[in-house]
Design a protein around this motif. Structure first.
Motif, PDB file in Angstrom:
ATOM      1  N   SER A  83       0.811  -1.220   0.000  1.00 40.97           N
ATOM      2  CA  SER A  83       0.000   0.000   0.000  1.00 40.97           C
ATOM      3  C   SER A  83       0.842   1.268   0.000  1.00 40.97           C
ATOM      4  O   SER A  83       2.029   1.252   0.371  1.00 40.97           O
ATOM      5  N   LEU A  84       0.190   2.356  -0.396  1.00 41.03           N
ATOM      6  CA  LEU A  84       0.759   3.693  -0.316  1.00 41.03           C
ATOM      7  C   LEU A  84      -0.357   4.660   0.040  1.00 41.03           C
ATOM      8  O   LEU A  84      -1.538   4.317  -0.038  1.00 41.03           O
ATOM      9  N   VAL A  85       0.017   5.873   0.423  1.00 42.86           N
ATOM     10  CA  VAL A  85      -0.971   6.891   0.787  1.00 42.86           C
ATOM     11  C   VAL A  85      -0.650   8.191   0.056  1.00 42.86           C
ATOM     12  O   VAL A  85       0.474   8.710   0.162  1.00 42.86           O
ATOM     13  N   ILE A  86      -1.629   8.694  -0.693  1.00 44.52           N
ATOM     14  CA  ILE A  86      -1.535  10.027  -1.300  1.00 44.52           C
ATOM     15  C   ILE A  86      -2.076  10.999  -0.271  1.00 44.52           C
ATOM     16  O   ILE A  86      -3.278  11.025   0.006  1.00 44.52           O
ATOM     17  N   ARG A  87      -1.190  11.781   0.348  1.00 43.20           N
ATOM     18  CA  ARG A  87      -1.568  12.586   1.511  1.00 43.20           C
ATOM     19  C   ARG A  87      -2.539  13.718   1.185  1.00 43.20           C
ATOM     20  O   ARG A  87      -3.345  14.111   2.023  1.00 43.20           O
ATOM     21  N   ASN A  88      -2.485  14.252  -0.017  1.00 40.35           N
ATOM     22  CA  ASN A  88      -3.447  15.281  -0.420  1.00 40.35           C
ATOM     23  C   ASN A  88      -4.151  14.794  -1.677  1.00 40.35           C
ATOM     24  O   ASN A  88      -3.725  15.072  -2.790  1.00 40.35           O
ATOM     25  N   ALA A  89      -5.227  14.056  -1.480  1.00 38.51           N
ATOM     26  CA  ALA A  89      -5.916  13.446  -2.616  1.00 38.51           C
ATOM     27  C   ALA A  89      -6.596  14.476  -3.499  1.00 38.51           C
ATOM     28  O   ALA A  89      -6.910  14.180  -4.656  1.00 38.51           O
ATOM     29  N   ASN A  90      -6.803  15.677  -2.993  1.00 38.84           N
ATOM     30  CA  ASN A  90      -7.456  16.716  -3.789  1.00 38.84           C
ATOM     31  C   ASN A  90      -6.462  17.545  -4.593  1.00 38.84           C
ATOM     32  O   ASN A  90      -6.855  18.458  -5.313  1.00 38.84           O
ATOM     33  N   ASN A  91      -5.189  17.207  -4.471  1.00 40.00           N
ATOM     34  CA  ASN A  91      -4.148  17.810  -5.305  1.00 40.00           C
ATOM     35  C   ASN A  91      -3.046  16.768  -5.483  1.00 40.00           C
ATOM     36  O   ASN A  91      -1.927  16.931  -5.006  1.00 40.00           O
ATOM     37  N   MET A  92      -3.398  15.685  -6.152  1.00 33.27           N
ATOM     38  CA  MET A  92      -2.501  14.525  -6.223  1.00 33.27           C
ATOM     39  C   MET A  92      -1.151  14.854  -6.839  1.00 33.27           C
ATOM     40  O   MET A  92      -0.113  14.372  -6.381  1.00 33.27           O
ATOM     41  N   ASN A  93      -1.149  15.681  -7.851  1.00 34.05           N
ATOM     42  CA  ASN A  93       0.089  15.949  -8.581  1.00 34.05           C
ATOM     43  C   ASN A  93       1.141  16.635  -7.721  1.00 34.05           C
ATOM     44  O   ASN A  93       2.346  16.515  -7.981  1.00 34.05           O
ATOM     45  N   ASN A  94       0.695  17.341  -6.686  1.00 31.88           N
ATOM     46  CA  ASN A  94       1.636  18.039  -5.807  1.00 31.88           C
ATOM     47  C   ASN A  94       1.667  17.457  -4.400  1.00 31.88           C
ATOM     48  O   ASN A  94       2.179  18.080  -3.476  1.00 31.88           O
ATOM     49  N   SER A  95       1.126  16.273  -4.249  1.00 34.96           N
ATOM     50  CA  SER A  95       0.995  15.685  -2.924  1.00 34.96           C
ATOM     51  C   SER A  95       2.238  14.901  -2.508  1.00 34.96           C
ATOM     52  O   SER A  95       2.966  14.350  -3.347  1.00 34.96           O
ATOM     53  N   ILE A  96       2.465  14.837  -1.199  1.00 33.54           N
ATOM     54  CA  ILE A  96       3.415  13.881  -0.644  1.00 33.54           C
ATOM     55  C   ILE A  96       2.796  12.492  -0.775  1.00 33.54           C
ATOM     56  O   ILE A  96       1.604  12.302  -0.535  1.00 33.54           O
ATOM     57  N   ILE A  97       3.596  11.523  -1.175  1.00 32.93           N
ATOM     58  CA  ILE A  97       3.121  10.139  -1.272  1.00 32.93           C
ATOM     59  C   ILE A  97       3.996   9.285  -0.375  1.00 32.93           C
ATOM     60  O   ILE A  97       5.207   9.204  -0.551  1.00 32.93           O
ATOM     61  N   ASP A  98       3.371   8.669   0.607  1.00 34.05           N
ATOM     62  CA  ASP A  98       4.094   7.825   1.556  1.00 34.05           C
ATOM     63  C   ASP A  98       3.902   6.362   1.206  1.00 34.05           C
ATOM     64  O   ASP A  98       2.821   5.930   0.831  1.00 34.05           O
ATOM     65  N   GLY A  99       4.933   5.589   1.391  1.00 29.90           N
ATOM     66  CA  GLY A  99       4.894   4.156   1.135  1.00 29.90           C
ATOM     67  C   GLY A  99       6.302   3.661   0.874  1.00 29.90           C
ATOM     68  O   GLY A  99       7.244   4.458   0.835  1.00 29.90           O
ATOM     69  N   PHE A 100       6.471   2.387   0.725  1.00 28.58           N
ATOM     70  CA  PHE A 100       5.408   1.386   0.729  1.00 28.58           C
ATOM     71  C   PHE A 100       5.113   0.918   2.157  1.00 28.58           C
ATOM     72  O   PHE A 100       6.016   0.805   2.980  1.00 28.58           O
ATOM     73  N   PHE A 101       3.839   0.595   2.390  1.00 29.26           N
ATOM     74  CA  PHE A 101       3.424   0.014   3.654  1.00 29.26           C
ATOM     75  C   PHE A 101       3.131  -1.466   3.448  1.00 29.26           C
ATOM     76  O   PHE A 101       2.911  -1.922   2.320  1.00 29.26           O
TER      77      PHE A 101
END
Length: 488
Positions: free
Chosen positions: A192-210
């Motif tokens: 899994s991974l997490v898109i921290r700002n789903a309402n601005n995916m292109n500029n979001s921090i993405i955490d993972g892998f979990f």
């Protein structure tokens, strides 16, 4: 004083009579209401849930007061089309149909072309209750173009995850499952991974892998656990999967269910600490099957592969030569009676339906009426690349409904995760089962490949990823169906 006391006696008597009359009147109308409820078909189960569906379920006795539903309780309320085209880093054509509802925007996240491992967001148009695709409203261009999160992670993708699975929007973040499509070594642990700002995916921090405890057995869907059940099951979301991906040994050989706490992965700043603490996002296993315990319709509820493989696996007891020779030995009288789970069963979305104790799983299933085999030549003369039904039409949308009371027995150690089977299963008939493309001049049956829940409107959305051939016969786009419970 005596006269006053004597004069009060009739007044007290009248008051007592009046109270008694009111009690009788109340009892009369209570009986009348109950009678009317019965006369109009209201079940005792439904009356109980109307009174208590907002109360927390704290015991197994509370759980048993919730009703089980049937497939007839699922009501189609409309559909819409996803706009065909390439947007950003992928396209809607041949999407694999994983979806997640965004309750902040009344929109839908959807995956694009499978190998692109991409996600876009489309605003949901007004539903139209029709089975004619041309009458359905179509989305506008995406609110967010397709975006490939696996390419934006800081952590190296050392396990070659190359497909996106189930998704869920939680408080502005998007939790996304991912997996390796062909994990022949069965050694992938990243999930899994997490898109921290789903309402601005292109500029979001993405955490993972979990790493979810359950590996590939959790990969295909995420759904909310109703609030009233969260304390009893020690979590707020359910995740699961089935043997949709290649390599049966790494998959659940039947639908699965794992409960987890979203706070362990979503809306937290200490994700690295979580991973370092125990290496896993903890889950509670409620339902799971493997090659030693495959879902089957017998007393035990399961069989090991050596007993399931062959005639039950393909629902055909005759000879099964591969390729062009199969039609020469095919005999309809040798088709078995396995209507539960075959080599071509595919559970794609599971959800505990609010106000019930039903864990409802939807997907597709094949080989039930014509049997099948491996790389056989089908009735239409075409050879399939792997397992398939002899008759191409023997492939239907399907459902499997489990009783949460039995899953609670698994949680409390009274049963094992493979010792239960659905209380109801069979064809999930949709308005789009008999489609015809005038452009391609052939009939087809779109199959469910994902789902998500809109809690505000109590709607379950299902994706039919290659249903719309009207926009483009070369790039079929998804149709999204909406269903409600008749009881809502």
């Amino acid at each position: 004083m005596k006269s006053i006391s004597t004069n009060n006696l009739p007044i007290k008597a009248l008051l007592l009579r009046a109270v008694f009359a009111l009690i009788l009147l109340f009892m009369h109308y209570s009986v009348l209401y109950a009678s009317n409820a019965v006369n109009t078909g209201m079940k005792s189960e439904l009356k109980l849930i109307m009174m208590s569906q907002q109360l927390p379920v704290l015991t197994s006795a509370d759980l048993m007061r919730l009703p089980l539903i049937s497939i007839d309780d699922m009501k189609f309320v409309g559909a819409f089309r996803i706009k065909s085209g390439r947007y950003g880093e992928s396209k809607t054509g041949y999407s694999n149909g994983r979806i997640a509802y965004n309750d902040d925007n009344h929109s839908l996240f959807i995956t694009g072309f499978p190998s692109d491992s991409s996600i876009a967001e489309f605003l949901i148009p007004e539903l139209v209750n029709s089975s004619n695709i041309l009458e359905l409203n179509r989305t506008s261009k995406p609110r967010q173009d397709f975006f490939r999160p696996l390419l934006r992670l800081k952590e190296e993708n050392t396990q070659n995850l190359n497909r996106l699975g189930g998704m869920e929007y939680v408080e502005g973040e998007l939790l996304v499952h991912s997996y390796e499509y062909y994990d022949a070594q069965v050694d992938s642990t990243y999930t899994s991974l997490v898109i921290r700002n789903a309402n601005n995916m292109n500029n979001s921090i993405i955490d993972g892998f979990f790493e979810f405890d359950g590996n590939a057995h959790v990969s295909l869907w995420i759904s909310p656990l109703p609030t009233q059940l969260q304390q009893l099951f020690d979590g707020d979301y359910i995740t699961g999967a089935s043997s949709v991906m290649p390599i049966n040994s790494r998959a659940s050989m039947g639908p699965s269910a794992f409960v987890f706490n979203s706070a362990d992965i979503v809306k937290t700043d200490n994700t690295n600490n979580i991973r370092q603490k125990n290496g896993l996002i903890n889950t509670i296993k409620l339902l799971d099957y493997n090659l030693a315990h495959i879902l089957t319709d017998n007393v035990k509820g399961w069989l090991p592969f050596k007993e399931w493989g062959g005639k039950i696996q393909y629902n055909y007891s005759g000879q099964r030569p591969a390729g062009d020779d199969f039609p020469l030995v095919y005999d309809v009288n040798l088709v078995g009676n396995n209507y539960l789970w075959t080599e071509k069963s595919s559970a794609q979305y599971g959800i505990v339906l609010p106000g019930t104790r039903t864990y409802a799983i939807f997907g597709s299933s094949s080989m039930h009426y014509s049997g099948g085999g491996y790389k056989i030549t089908k009735k239409n003369g075409k050879t399939c690349p792997g397992p398939c039904a002899y008759d191409p039409s023997d492939n239907n949308n399907y459902y499997w409904f489990y009783d949460l009371a039995e899953l609670y027995q698994i949680k409390t150690g009274k049963k094992r995760p493979y010792e239960v089977k659905p209380y109801s299963f069979g064809r999930f008939v949709t308005p789009f089962d008999k489609m015809y493309s005038a452009k391609r001049k052939y009939g087809y049956k779109p199959l469910v490949s994902g789902g998500t829940y809109n809690a505000k409107d109590k709607i379950i959305y299902f994706s039919l990823p290659v249903a719309d051939l009207e926009q483009s016969i070369y790039e079929p786009a998804p149709v999204i169906m909406a269903y409600k419970l008749n009881r809502n």
